[in-house]
Design a protein around this motif. Structure first.
Motif, PDB file in Angstrom:
ATOM      1  N   PRO A 705       2.393  -1.810 -10.990  1.00 20.06           N
ATOM      2  CA  PRO A 705       2.470  -1.664 -12.448  1.00 20.06           C
ATOM      3  C   PRO A 705       3.819  -1.054 -12.848  1.00 20.06           C
ATOM      4  N   PRO A 706       4.168  -1.082 -14.103  1.00 16.83           N
ATOM      5  CA  PRO A 706       5.444  -0.513 -14.548  1.00 16.83           C
ATOM      6  C   PRO A 706       5.614   0.934 -14.102  1.00 16.83           C
ATOM      7  N   GLY A 707       6.817   1.259 -13.646  1.00 21.24           N
ATOM      8  CA  GLY A 707       7.112   2.617 -13.209  1.00 21.24           C
ATOM      9  C   GLY A 707       6.689   2.907 -11.780  1.00 21.24           C
ATOM     10  N   GLN A 708       6.165   1.911 -11.072  1.00 17.59           N
ATOM     11  CA  GLN A 708       5.730   2.117  -9.701  1.00 17.59           C
ATOM     12  C   GLN A 708       6.294   1.026  -8.792  1.00 17.59           C
ATOM     13  N   LEU A 709       6.160   1.237  -7.484  1.00 18.36           N
ATOM     14  CA  LEU A 709       6.605   0.284  -6.481  1.00 18.36           C
ATOM     15  C   LEU A 709       5.490   0.068  -5.470  1.00 18.36           C
ATOM     16  N   ILE A 710       5.602  -1.029  -4.699  1.00 23.44           N
ATOM     17  CA  ILE A 710       4.686  -1.285  -3.598  1.00 23.44           C
ATOM     18  C   ILE A 710       5.326  -0.782  -2.313  1.00 23.44           C
ATOM     19  N   ALA A 711       4.536  -0.075  -1.499  1.00 25.38           N
ATOM     20  CA  ALA A 711       4.998   0.374  -0.176  1.00 25.38           C
ATOM     21  C   ALA A 711       4.080  -0.210   0.882  1.00 25.38           C
ATOM     22  N   SER A 712       4.661  -0.661   1.976  1.00 23.53           N
ATOM     23  CA  SER A 712       3.898  -1.217   3.093  1.00 23.53           C
ATOM     24  C   SER A 712       4.226  -0.420   4.345  1.00 23.53           C
ATOM     25  N   ALA A 713       3.189   0.133   4.974  1.00 24.26           N
ATOM     26  CA  ALA A 713       3.370   0.902   6.210  1.00 24.26           C
ATOM     27  C   ALA A 713       2.660   0.179   7.336  1.00 24.26           C
ATOM     28  N   ASP A 714       3.399  -0.156   8.391  1.00 26.38           N
ATOM     29  CA  ASP A 714       2.877  -1.021   9.455  1.00 26.38           C
ATOM     30  C   ASP A 714       3.162  -0.405  10.809  1.00 26.38           C
ATOM     31  N   TYR A 715       2.142  -0.417  11.684  1.00 29.28           N
ATOM     32  CA  TYR A 715       2.365   0.020  13.054  1.00 29.28           C
ATOM     33  C   TYR A 715       3.238  -0.997  13.790  1.00 29.28           C
ATOM     34  N   SER A 716       4.100  -0.495  14.656  1.00 22.59           N
ATOM     35  CA  SER A 716       4.975  -1.358  15.458  1.00 22.59           C
ATOM     36  C   SER A 716       4.386  -1.547  16.852  1.00 22.59           C
ATOM     37  N   GLN A 717       4.100  -2.791  17.215  1.00 25.56           N
ATOM     38  CA  GLN A 717       3.676  -3.162  18.574  1.00 25.56           C
ATOM     39  C   GLN A 717       2.528  -2.282  19.081  1.00 25.56           C
ATOM     40  N   ILE A 718       1.531  -2.072  18.219  1.00 26.72           N
ATOM     41  CA  ILE A 718       0.494  -1.095  18.545  1.00 26.72           C
ATOM     42  C   ILE A 718      -0.327  -1.501  19.763  1.00 26.72           C
ATOM     43  N   LEU A 920      -2.829   9.232  23.053  1.00 23.60           N
ATOM     44  CA  LEU A 920      -2.110   8.198  23.805  1.00 23.60           C
ATOM     45  C   LEU A 920      -0.935   8.802  24.567  1.00 23.60           C
ATOM     46  N   SER A 921      -0.590   8.153  25.676  1.00 24.46           N
ATOM     47  CA  SER A 921       0.527   8.635  26.492  1.00 24.46           C
ATOM     48  C   SER A 921       1.857   8.005  26.090  1.00 24.46           C
ATOM     49  N   VAL A 922       1.865   7.261  25.016  1.00 24.84           N
ATOM     50  CA  VAL A 922       3.101   6.727  24.434  1.00 24.84           C
ATOM     51  C   VAL A 922       3.070   7.013  22.940  1.00 24.84           C
ATOM     52  N   PRO A 923       4.238   7.131  22.299  1.00 23.01           N
ATOM     53  CA  PRO A 923       4.247   7.433  20.869  1.00 23.01           C
ATOM     54  C   PRO A 923       3.874   6.225  20.027  1.00 23.01           C
ATOM     55  N   LEU A 924       3.155   6.494  18.928  1.00 30.26           N
ATOM     56  CA  LEU A 924       2.940   5.459  17.923  1.00 30.26           C
ATOM     57  C   LEU A 924       4.113   5.489  16.952  1.00 30.26           C
ATOM     58  N   VAL A 925       4.476   4.318  16.453  1.00 30.92           N
ATOM     59  CA  VAL A 925       5.574   4.212  15.490  1.00 30.92           C
ATOM     60  C   VAL A 925       5.081   3.406  14.291  1.00 30.92           C
ATOM     61  N   ALA A 926       5.240   3.961  13.094  1.00 34.55           N
ATOM     62  CA  ALA A 926       4.916   3.247  11.856  1.00 34.55           C
ATOM     63  C   ALA A 926       6.179   3.133  11.021  1.00 34.55           C
ATOM     64  N   GLU A 927       6.365   1.970  10.439  1.00 37.34           N
ATOM     65  CA  GLU A 927       7.554   1.704   9.643  1.00 37.34           C
ATOM     66  C   GLU A 927       7.145   1.413   8.212  1.00 37.34           C
ATOM     67  N   VAL A 928       7.904   1.928   7.233  1.00 37.00           N
ATOM     68  CA  VAL A 928       7.564   1.774   5.818  1.00 37.00           C
ATOM     69  C   VAL A 928       8.659   0.993   5.105  1.00 37.00           C
ATOM     70  N   GLY A 929       8.234   0.020   4.313  1.00 34.05           N
ATOM     71  CA  GLY A 929       9.148  -0.694   3.428  1.00 34.05           C
ATOM     72  C   GLY A 929       8.687  -0.549   1.993  1.00 34.05           C
ATOM     73  N   VAL A 930       9.611  -0.588   1.042  1.00 33.81           N
ATOM     74  CA  VAL A 930       9.287  -0.391  -0.372  1.00 33.81           C
ATOM     75  C   VAL A 930       9.947  -1.486  -1.199  1.00 33.81           C
ATOM     76  N   GLY A 931       9.232  -1.980  -2.209  1.00 36.24           N
ATOM     77  CA  GLY A 931       9.790  -3.004  -3.085  1.00 36.24           C
ATOM     78  C   GLY A 931       8.931  -3.216  -4.304  1.00 36.24           C
ATOM     79  N   PRO A 932       9.390  -4.040  -5.237  1.00 32.24           N
ATOM     80  CA  PRO A 932       8.609  -4.284  -6.453  1.00 32.24           C
ATOM     81  C   PRO A 932       7.331  -5.089  -6.219  1.00 32.24           C
ATOM     82  N   ASN A 933       7.265  -5.797  -5.066  1.00 33.03           N
ATOM     83  CA  ASN A 933       6.054  -6.546  -4.731  1.00 33.03           C
ATOM     84  C   ASN A 933       5.821  -6.444  -3.229  1.00 33.03           C
TER      85      ASN A 933
END
Length: 938
Positions: A705-718, A920-933
């Motif tokens: 909506p106006p004044g806001q953005l969409i953010a997507s957070a995704d695990y990498s190679q989980i 877990l014995s390995v680190p989890l990694v999450a990556e975030v992207g931001v945009g209007p959609n």
């Protein structure tokens, strides 16, 4: 009890003989529940799946069909007269599985204890015994109901004989047989002789299928007439018919059900029917049987529903003299089982109910609504149960002529609201999330939902049905009132608001009562098992978060979708024109039949595979294969893909927006995928294709909506990270712990080069290998995926396992463990059952072995994303926080973010998501992207 002979005058309605095809039931019960194991510590007991299934099926049948006489008929061991007639009879059938064979004697025993006559006659089949009894019953003026899924028994149908297939809800009376097969029952054996029976290895006429057989019988009247005039039949059909003339009489004899078996040695007093009067069950011996075979829920049910001596009557004595399918006598059932259900129609009764609720430690609650759509549903009535067998229904929205006066909905909700919103008052439901939505639609936020019987079942027995009726039958031996019994079915089904209050009360009270009863059975099994209990608690918390996500919904840009629909439509028209030109004529690109005629009839393209009916297949796999060499299949494939995208998403998404919120609200189902993953429906937001540019563009329409953005957070190679943890392979652990590019590292290992020398093609191969192997991909599958020779793919896999021996060890050990235990587990204790892991069927067993390897990874990933959702939601609930979670898609979380919180989201969401992987014995990694959609947020 004497049976009236035809000459004896009687005003009573015809009595009923109920015959069960026990052999058909046996296999159905076995395959419906093949996974149940032996009683622990008892080496003599076999798997009990078929036993339990048989009990449930017979109990339901006895409730649904009122009969005075009944028998359960099984095939006897050894040869029959048909084997002497034709030694190849049934020669192609697989032998009975050993674990099923071990259950036959116990099944015969329990069927007798349930009050049924058990018959198995040497030298003939169960069908022949059924045929003989049905014929005898007709001669005595009785009606016969045969319960079986076997179409062969359709031969026996007439005005007095009916066949019901309860598993498929099919009734075969005279009209039903003709509607299903195209011929009346009197011609069924002629029809079968022409078509043949592949299951029993009885040949028919070559190339004569059902349609041709019906046509021939309609034209000539019977098989005898057809054989007499075989010379008149033209073409290949006539030629094949004449070749089969010598065989057909024998084929018909093999397929004809006998109605003259000598049964005197097997039924006392035969040819009377006195010895197959249906009896009451032997409760004491039945309870001992249940306990012996570990059927504890059924044993407890006998104690809970003990019948007073004065009420012990046989089914024949209780049965009304009416039709075959009289409605169950619900009031009688309540009396026998001491059920106390009440309908609350005045304030005094409501106050008394509130007093009981206030004193109860746990209250089971059921909401009856006017819709199954959570965001649209409103309350019609509420039921409450505080102890098994006791429940009350408060009707609030029944609208029909002569409906009783009901308490005002708003006033009742106002009095209930403090209790409903009190988190300290424990509540139980079957499928909590739906009920919370319905109350939310009335402005009430329910708190204190402590238990959900659907989720209890999902955690304990993920591989089984989780509906309340199924749970009650499976664990309590209780059969419930079917919704269609009170509301009708199909086009004639009425809304719940028009169901008579007395019937609605019985139905709803039973739901609340049974949910509490099921909880008292399942919760004691969950409580002591720490791993399963923690998974159940995770599912309860996840349900709360999903409720929030579903109510938030997602904003859809309708004009963007409309523009995309127009572009897709234009591209589809262009593809049609190009396809017509390649084909040399117009045709329907959506018709498999026309595609087949063009591809294989006109153009002579190679047939890749065939359908079950023998026609060349045009499924997606075939089109992809043909598209490698021919342009027309590529056009059809692209057209099919665009049509699905347009029809499912660009045309429809905007139409699904809720009129009040203007947003699309999907529903997330927890108790579906055996791995623990969530599914999304109405609409399915997890299935938007992302491998094509057109599919990815659909995400442009998911906007903020106006004044806001969409953010997507995704695990990498989980899942690869989980594989590294599970396998403890040193090389994989090092790659992830040192932050290496794991696909480049794998390529370096497999191709024997330094990481910096890995080419893009080698990295692509390594990526396919990494992901393929955790999904159990074979050398053939890898070769097909990479477009290389199978020998080369096999070599890559061998080198992979040489470099990562821990992965090979994990796979081997997991297979062995799964075969021993019947299930595998996630890192956090979720159990994933594998019913086919020891199957004698090679492909099924192989599929289960592949699942055994992959399921712990998929399941652990599912656990982690649910933990992340809960941890993130807790952070979003902080005072003043405006960010909202609006979607969950596989390993991704999607948010609406106010401009001022973007930096907080970029920093905190990845930290919170990574933080749930402490075990877990390995680190989890999450990556975030931001945009209007959503698309630009990736």
């Amino acid at each position: 009890m004497s049976v009236p002979q035809p000459h004896e005058p009687t005003d009573a309605a015809p009595k009923t003989l109920l015959l069960v095809d026990g052999s058909s039931y046996l296999y159905r019960a076995y395959h419906a529940m093949p996974d149940l194991r032996a009683v622990p510590g008892d080496p003599t007991s076999a798997a009990t799946g078929a036993i339990r299934g048989m009990i449930n099926m017979l109990q339901k049948l006895r409730k649904d069909v009122r009969a005075e006489y009944a028998a359960c008929v099984f095939d006897a061991p050894g040869k029959t007269f048909r084997d002497d007639l034709y030694p190849q009879y049934k020669a192609t059938r697989s032998p009975m599985p050993d674990d099923l064979r071990a259950q036959i004697e116990p099944i015969h025993e329990v069927v007798r204890l349930l009050g049924w006559k058990v018959l198995h006659v040497p030298g003939v089949e169960a069908d022949d015994v059924i045929g003989t009894l049905a014929c005898l019953a007709s001669e005595r003026g009785l009606r016969t109901v045969i319960s079986s899924g076997d179409k062969d028994l359709s031969q026996l149908v007439n005005e007095r004989v009916l066949v019901i297939d309860t598993m498929n809800d099919r009734t075969r009376d005279v009209a039903g047989v003709e509607a299903e097969f195209g011929v009346p029952p009197s011609l069924m054996v002629d029809y079968q002789a022409l078509v043949g029976d592949a299951v029993d290895n009885v040949p028919g006429v070559d190339k004569v299928g059902p349609k041709t057989a019906v046509k021939l019988l309609k034209e000539y009247g019977s098989l005898d007439a057809l054989m007499a005039r075989a010379a008149e039949v033209k073409g290949a059909v006539g030629e094949n018919l004449r070749k089969a003339l010598e065989w057909l009489p024998k084929g018909r004899e093999l397929l004809t059900i006998r109605t003259d078996c000598a049964l005197a040695e097997h039924i006392t007093g035969f040819p009377g029917l006195d010895d197959i009067v249906i009896n009451g069950q032997d409760s004491d011996k039945l309870k001992a049987f249940y306990e012996r075979y570990g059927l504890k829920g059924l044993a407890r049910q006998i104690d809970a529903h003990a019948v007073p001596p004065e009420l012990l009557k046989t089914e024949a004595q209780r049965a009304p003299q009416g039709g075959l399918f009289d409605e169950p006598d619900l009031s009688g059932a309540s009396e026998v089982t001491n059920l106390r259900y009440e309908t609350v129609l005045d304030w005094d009764a409501f106050d008394a109910l509130m007093a009981r609720i206030a004193q109860a430690e746990l209250v089971s609650m059921d909401v009856e609504a006017d819709s199954l759509e959570p965001m649209h549903a409103h309350i019609v009535g509420l039921s409450f149960s505080t102890e098994p067998g006791v429940a009350a229904y408060v009707p609030l929205g029944h609208r029909y002529a002569e409906a009783p006066a009901q308490l005002p909905l708003e006033d009742v909700l106002a009095r209930l609201k403090p209790w409903l919103e009190d988190a300290s008052r424990a509540k139980l439901a079957q499928q909590i999330k739906f009920d919370r939505h319905v109350f939310a639609n009335h402005g009430i936020e329910v708190r204190g939902h402590a238990h959900d019987t659907m989720l209890q079942s999902y955690v304990l027995e993920v591989h089984k049905p989780h509906g309340l009726a199924s749970l009650a039958e499976r664990h309590l031996g209780r059969s419930g009132i079917d919704y269609e019994t009170i509301a009708g079915k199909g086009a004639h089904q009425i809304p719940f608001s028009q169901v008579p209050v007395d019937k609605a009360a019985e139905y709803s009270c039973e739901d609340a009562d049974q949910a509490l009863d099921v909880h008292r059975t399942l919760w004691p099994r969950l409580q002591p098992q720490e791993g399963l209990r923690s998974i159940y608690e995770l599912e309860i918390r996840t349900s709360e978060v999903l409720f929030r996500i579903e109510r938030n919904g997602v904003l859809i840009d309708g004009p963007t979708l409309a523009r995309q629909s127009g572009e897709l439509g234009a591209r589809m028209l262009q593809l049609e024109r190009e396809a017509y030109e390649l084909a040399g004529q117009p045709f329907n690109l959506g018709s498999p039949k026309q595609i087949g005629e063009i591809f294989f009839g006109k153009l002579g393209l190679p047939v890749v595979k065939k359908t079950a009916s023998g026609a060349p297949s045009t499924d997606e796999e075939v089109l992809e294969k043909l598209a490698e060499d021919f342009p027309l299949p590529a056009k059809v494939l692209e057209h099919r893909s665009l049509a699905k995208l347009k029809g499912t998403y660009t045309d429809k998404l905007a139409q699904l927006a809720h009129p009040r919120t203007g947003r699309v609200h999907t529903t997330y189902a927890q108790a579906v995928a055996v791995t623990g993953r969530l599914s999304s429906n109405e609409p399915n937001l997890q299935n938007i294709p992302i491998k094509t540019a057109e599919g990815r563009r659909v995400r442009e329409a998911f906007i903020a909506p106006p004044g806001q953005l969409i953010a997507s957070a995704d695990y990498s190679q989980i899942e690869l990270r989980i594989m590294a943890h599970l396998s403890e392979d040193p090389a994989l652990l090092r790659a992830f712990n040192e932050g290496m590019d794991v696909h480049r590292a794998t390529a370096a290992e497999v191709f024997g080069v330094a990481p910096e020398q890995v080419s893009s093609e080698q990295r692509r191969y390594a990526k396919v290998i990494n992901f393929g192997l955790i999904y159990g991909m074979s050398a053939y599958g890898l070769a097909k995926n990479l477009g290389i020779e199978t020998s080369a793919a096999k070599s890559y896999i061998e080198r992979y396992f040489q470099r990562y021996p821990g992965v090979k060890n994990y796979m081997d050990e997991t297979r062995l463990s799964a075969k021993s235990r019947g299930y595998v587990e996630t890192v956090f204790g979720r159990r994933l059952y594998l019913p086919e892991i020891n199957s004698p069927n090679g492909p099924r067993r192989g599929g289960a072995e592949r699942a055994a390897i992959n399921a712990p990874m998929q399941g652990t990933a599912a656990d982690l994303i649910k933990m992340a959702m809960i941890r993130v939601q807790d952070a979003l609930d902080a005072p003043g926080r405006g960010t909202r979670m609006i979607m969950q898609v596989h390993d991704e979380l999607v948010f609406e973010v106010p401009q001022g919180e973007v930096e907080w989201v970029r920093a905190e969401i990845p930290r919170l998501m990574a933080g749930v992987g402490e075990r877990l014995s390995v680190p989890l990694v999450a990556e975030v992207g931001v945009g209007p959609n959503w698309d630009e947020a990736h």
